[in-house]
Design a protein around this motif. Sequence first.
Motif, PDB file in Angstrom:
ATOM      1  N   THR A   1       0.680  -1.283  -0.138  1.00  0.00           N
ATOM      2  CA  THR A   1      -0.066   0.023  -0.090  1.00  0.00           C
ATOM      3  C   THR A   1       0.739   1.088  -0.085  1.00  0.00           C
ATOM      4  OG1 THR A   1      -0.197  -0.194   2.307  1.00  0.00           O
ATOM      5  CG2 THR A   1      -1.881  -0.997   1.247  1.00  0.00           C
ATOM      6  N   ALA A   2       2.125   1.030   0.443  1.00  0.00           N
ATOM      7  CA  ALA A   2       2.928   2.301   0.273  1.00  0.00           C
ATOM      8  C   ALA A   2       3.460   2.820  -0.881  1.00  0.00           C
ATOM      9  CB  ALA A   2       4.147   2.045   1.277  1.00  0.00           C
ATOM     10  N   ALA A   3       3.169   1.620  -1.827  1.00  0.00           N
ATOM     11  CA  ALA A   3       3.546   1.870  -3.337  1.00  0.00           C
ATOM     12  C   ALA A   3       2.574   3.176  -3.928  1.00  0.00           C
ATOM     13  CB  ALA A   3       3.711   0.977  -4.065  1.00  0.00           C
ATOM     14  N   ARG A   4       1.144   2.972  -3.500  1.00  0.00           N
ATOM     15  CA  ARG A   4       0.287   3.833  -3.947  1.00  0.00           C
ATOM     16  C   ARG A   4       0.535   5.183  -3.297  1.00  0.00           C
ATOM     17  NH1 ARG A   4      -3.818   0.984  -6.735  1.00  0.00           N
ATOM     18  NH2 ARG A   4      -3.515  -1.328  -6.735  1.00  0.00           N
ATOM     19  N   THR A   5       0.875   5.053  -2.006  1.00  0.00           N
ATOM     20  CA  THR A   5       0.929   6.488  -1.540  1.00  0.00           C
ATOM     21  C   THR A   5       2.147   7.297  -2.063  1.00  0.00           C
ATOM     22  OG1 THR A   5       0.213   5.598   0.618  1.00  0.00           O
ATOM     23  CG2 THR A   5       1.425   7.711   0.655  1.00  0.00           C
ATOM     24  N   GLU A   6       3.176   6.446  -2.638  1.00  0.00           N
ATOM     25  CA  GLU A   6       4.651   6.912  -2.879  1.00  0.00           C
ATOM     26  C   GLU A   6       4.186   7.502  -4.435  1.00  0.00           C
ATOM     27  OE1 GLU A   6       8.425   8.331  -3.547  1.00  0.00           O
ATOM     28  OE2 GLU A   6       7.171   7.802  -1.823  1.00  0.00           O
ATOM     29  N   LEU A   7       3.225   6.684  -5.314  1.00  0.00           N
ATOM     30  CA  LEU A   7       2.837   7.525  -6.326  1.00  0.00           C
ATOM     31  C   LEU A   7       2.142   8.488  -6.523  1.00  0.00           C
ATOM     32  CD1 LEU A   7       2.503   6.807  -9.499  1.00  0.00           C
ATOM     33  CD2 LEU A   7       0.166   5.674  -8.979  1.00  0.00           C
ATOM     34  N   ARG A   8       1.088   8.631  -5.611  1.00  0.00           N
ATOM     35  CA  ARG A   8       0.716  10.079  -5.588  1.00  0.00           C
ATOM     36  C   ARG A   8       1.700  11.035  -5.041  1.00  0.00           C
ATOM     37  NH1 ARG A   8      -3.073   6.387  -2.972  1.00  0.00           N
ATOM     38  NH2 ARG A   8      -2.684   7.172  -0.948  1.00  0.00           N
ATOM     39  N   ARG A   9       2.538  10.770  -4.119  1.00  0.00           N
ATOM     40  CA  ARG A   9       3.475  11.903  -3.574  1.00  0.00           C
ATOM     41  C   ARG A   9       4.565  12.365  -4.726  1.00  0.00           C
ATOM     42  NH1 ARG A   9       8.410  12.890  -2.726  1.00  0.00           N
ATOM     43  NH2 ARG A   9       9.144  10.779  -3.169  1.00  0.00           N
ATOM     44  N   GLN A  10       4.985  11.296  -5.783  1.00  0.00           N
ATOM     45  CA  GLN A  10       5.855  11.599  -6.687  1.00  0.00           C
ATOM     46  C   GLN A  10       5.154  12.543  -7.786  1.00  0.00           C
ATOM     47  OE1 GLN A  10       8.109   8.465  -8.532  1.00  0.00           O
ATOM     48  NE2 GLN A  10       8.853   7.866  -6.438  1.00  0.00           N
ATOM     49  N   ALA A  11       3.913  12.022  -8.045  1.00  0.00           N
ATOM     50  CA  ALA A  11       3.089  12.663  -9.053  1.00  0.00           C
ATOM     51  C   ALA A  11       2.855  14.372  -8.697  1.00  0.00           C
ATOM     52  CB  ALA A  11       1.671  12.072  -9.458  1.00  0.00           C
ATOM     53  N   ARG A  12       2.419  14.433  -7.296  1.00  0.00           N
ATOM     54  CA  ARG A  12       2.470  15.787  -6.907  1.00  0.00           C
ATOM     55  C   ARG A  12       3.392  16.698  -6.865  1.00  0.00           C
ATOM     56  NH1 ARG A  12      -1.798  18.476  -5.118  1.00  0.00           N
ATOM     57  NH2 ARG A  12      -2.997  16.488  -4.726  1.00  0.00           N
ATOM     58  N   SER A  13       4.585  15.954  -6.645  1.00  0.00           N
ATOM     59  CA  SER A  13       5.525  16.880  -6.624  1.00  0.00           C
ATOM     60  C   SER A  13       6.090  17.141  -7.986  1.00  0.00           C
ATOM     61  CB  SER A  13       7.000  15.943  -6.061  1.00  0.00           C
ATOM     62  OG  SER A  13       7.235  14.711  -6.828  1.00  0.00           O
ATOM     63  N   GLU A  14       5.842  16.403  -8.828  1.00  0.00           N
ATOM     64  CA  GLU A  14       6.155  16.749 -10.456  1.00  0.00           C
ATOM     65  C   GLU A  14       5.324  17.795 -10.819  1.00  0.00           C
ATOM     66  OE1 GLU A  14       6.034  13.669 -13.395  1.00  0.00           O
ATOM     67  OE2 GLU A  14       7.435  12.417 -12.159  1.00  0.00           O
ATOM     68  N   GLU A  15       3.951  17.938 -10.332  1.00  0.00           N
ATOM     69  CA  GLU A  15       3.048  18.730 -10.393  1.00  0.00           C
ATOM     70  C   GLU A  15       3.398  20.084  -9.860  1.00  0.00           C
ATOM     71  OE1 GLU A  15      -0.270  18.854 -12.383  1.00  0.00           O
ATOM     72  OE2 GLU A  15       1.029  17.274 -13.147  1.00  0.00           O
ATOM     73  N   LEU A  16       3.888  20.168  -8.710  1.00  0.00           N
ATOM     74  CA  LEU A  16       4.647  21.457  -8.198  1.00  0.00           C
ATOM     75  C   LEU A  16       5.838  21.741  -8.773  1.00  0.00           C
ATOM     76  CD1 LEU A  16       3.933  20.268  -4.458  1.00  0.00           C
ATOM     77  CD2 LEU A  16       2.794  21.903  -5.745  1.00  0.00           C
ATOM     78  N   ARG A  17       6.562  20.987  -9.253  1.00  0.00           N
ATOM     79  CA  ARG A  17       7.843  21.372  -9.724  1.00  0.00           C
ATOM     80  C   ARG A  17       7.396  22.046 -11.192  1.00  0.00           C
ATOM     81  NH1 ARG A  17      10.451  16.507 -11.181  1.00  0.00           N
ATOM     82  NH2 ARG A  17       9.848  16.149  -9.107  1.00  0.00           N
ATOM     83  N   GLU A  18       6.339  21.650 -11.903  1.00  0.00           N
ATOM     84  CA  GLU A  18       5.997  22.310 -13.118  1.00  0.00           C
ATOM     85  C   GLU A  18       5.200  23.587 -12.901  1.00  0.00           C
ATOM     86  OE1 GLU A  18       4.618  19.532 -15.983  1.00  0.00           O
ATOM     87  OE2 GLU A  18       6.253  18.346 -15.774  1.00  0.00           O
ATOM     88  N   GLY A  19       4.473  23.579 -11.602  1.00  0.00           N
ATOM     89  CA  GLY A  19       3.946  25.079 -11.298  1.00  0.00           C
ATOM     90  C   GLY A  19       2.426  24.744 -11.809  1.00  0.00           C
ATOM     91  N   ARG A  20       1.909  23.661 -11.902  1.00  0.00           N
ATOM     92  CA  ARG A  20       0.320  23.310 -12.267  1.00  0.00           C
ATOM     93  C   ARG A  20      -0.538  23.356 -11.308  1.00  0.00           C
ATOM     94  NH1 ARG A  20      -0.005  19.637 -17.509  1.00  0.00           N
ATOM     95  NH2 ARG A  20       1.850  20.464 -18.538  1.00  0.00           N
ATOM     96  N   ILE A  21       0.160  23.162  -9.797  1.00  0.00           N
ATOM     97  CA  ILE A  21      -0.876  23.173  -8.759  1.00  0.00           C
ATOM     98  C   ILE A  21      -0.076  24.106  -7.662  1.00  0.00           C
ATOM     99  CG2 ILE A  21      -2.181  21.007  -9.139  1.00  0.00           C
ATOM    100  CD1 ILE A  21      -0.100  19.792  -7.059  1.00  0.00           C
ATOM    101  N   ALA A  22      -1.143  24.564  -6.953  1.00  0.00           N
ATOM    102  CA  ALA A  22      -0.728  25.531  -5.721  1.00  0.00           C
ATOM    103  C   ALA A  22      -0.377  24.998  -4.362  1.00  0.00           C
ATOM    104  CB  ALA A  22      -1.734  26.648  -5.593  1.00  0.00           C
TER     105      ALA A  22
END
Length: 78
Positions: free
Chosen positions: A57-78
């Motif tokens: 289950t940690a893998a699903r959490t890590e997927l969300r964390r990585q996806a969110r960090s990529e979105e933040l890096r590209e400035g797509r979400i606040a």
Amino acid sequence: MARTFPPDLVQTQRDWMRTYDALARTPFRTVLRRRLQLLSCRIASHPYWTTGTGRSTAARTELRRQARSEELREGRIA
């Protein structure tokens, strides 16, 4: 622990997050609800989850964390 996810899985998670955010802003959009369901099915049925590293289950959490960090890096979400 950093995991390496398939790029298509990460992209699908990012699409899911953007769709979810759009649905939160305009809750009565049926097309967004359908897209969210489709993306949820794609994420849940991805072959990565049948591998040894994808079973936790940690893998699903890590997927969300990585996806969110990529979105933040590209400035797509606040």
